[in-house]
Write a protein that holds these residues in place. Structure first.
Motif, short mmCIF file in Angstrom:
data_model
loop_
_atom_site.label_atom_id
_atom_site.label_comp_id
_atom_site.label_asym_id
_atom_site.label_seq_id
_atom_site.Cartn_x
_atom_site.Cartn_y
_atom_site.Cartn_z
N LYS A 10 0.83 -1.05 0.03
CA LYS A 10 -0.05 0.03 -0.04
C LYS A 10 0.96 1.34 0.07
N ARG A 11 2.23 1.15 0.23
CA ARG A 11 3.22 2.43 0.38
C ARG A 11 3.69 2.41 -1.16
N PHE A 22 2.88 13.78 -3.88
CA PHE A 22 2.16 13.10 -3.00
C PHE A 22 1.68 14.28 -2.02
N ASP A 25 -1.39 16.08 -3.80
CA ASP A 25 -2.56 15.27 -3.95
C ASP A 25 -3.23 15.60 -2.52
N ILE A 26 -2.58 15.68 -1.20
CA ILE A 26 -3.17 15.84 -0.09
C ILE A 26 -3.67 17.42 0.05
N ARG A 29 -7.01 17.88 -1.54
CA ARG A 29 -8.09 17.52 -0.64
C ARG A 29 -8.33 18.12 0.50
N ILE A 93 -0.38 14.05 9.02
CA ILE A 93 0.52 13.45 7.99
C ILE A 93 2.01 12.98 8.93
N SER A 112 -1.57 6.69 1.99
CA SER A 112 -2.73 7.03 2.50
C SER A 112 -3.40 6.17 3.82
N GLU A 113 -2.24 6.10 4.72
CA GLU A 113 -2.44 5.07 5.84
C GLU A 113 -1.41 5.46 6.97
N ASN A 130 -3.16 9.72 9.26
CA ASN A 130 -4.07 9.57 7.89
C ASN A 130 -3.24 9.25 6.74
N TYR A 131 -2.11 10.02 6.69
CA TYR A 131 -1.21 9.87 5.66
C TYR A 131 0.05 9.58 6.32
#
Length: 175
Positions: A10-11, A22, A25-26, A29, A93, A112-113, A130-131
């Protein structure tokens, strides 16, 4: 934290140039006021100083919510309390140094985890963020604590600068 390529599905592995995407993108949002950077580490270990170095640079760029700086590190001793002090509704983050495979040295793993701090040295701390952004400052091996202690400071400073500048550019705080 230790990163192994097979555990990081997922990374996303990225270099310094890809960091801006990266963060962009954050930024697309969430407004900067809603973001808290949680920069994990201590200035008492060269490799682990990435977090507080990055936090200090983020403050210099004008980010309003940064936890974990050189004057006030967020480390294993105070992490739980520092997390609890983040206001509700903030998106976190999490940024931490970690060890990884030789091919990933100097790279970043973004997700995103949450990330789990201090895995590489055997501590059990809560997942956070959260990120998350894990910076590979050294190669994972049989003596992770020693590896972090002997990580070249120049590499850590360069990586912290790259993170802070990429974030600042993405959020419109730097040209």
């Amino acid at each position: 934290m230790a990163i192994r390529e097979q555990e990081s599905r997922k990374r996303i592995k990225m270099d310094a140039e890809q960091l801006r995407a990266f963060f962009h993108d954050i930024a697309g949002r969430h407004p900067v006021e809603q973001i808290t950077f949680l920069c994990i580490g201590t200035d008492r270990s060269t490799g682990d100083a990435l977090g507080p170095l990055t936090g200090s640079r983020l403050l210099e760029h004008g980010f309003p919510h940064v936890t974990g700086t050189l004057p006030s590190p967020c480390d294993a001793d105070n992490l739980v309390a520092r997390i609890a002090a983040i206001p509700e509704g903030q998106l976190v983050i999490a940024i931490d140094a970690c060890l990884g495979p030789p091919a990933a040295l100097g790279c970043y793993f973004a997700a995103s985890e949450p990330l789990r701090p201090a895995q590489s040295i055997g501590l059990s701390l809560p997942e956070v963020g959260n990120y998350s952004l894990a910076a590979i400052v050294g190669v994972n091996g049989p003596f992770p604590y020693r590896t972090l202690q002997t990580t070249p400071l120049y590499r850590v400073i360069q990586m912290s600068e790259q993170i802070a500048l990429a974030a600042a550019k993405a959020f419109g705080l730097a040209l």
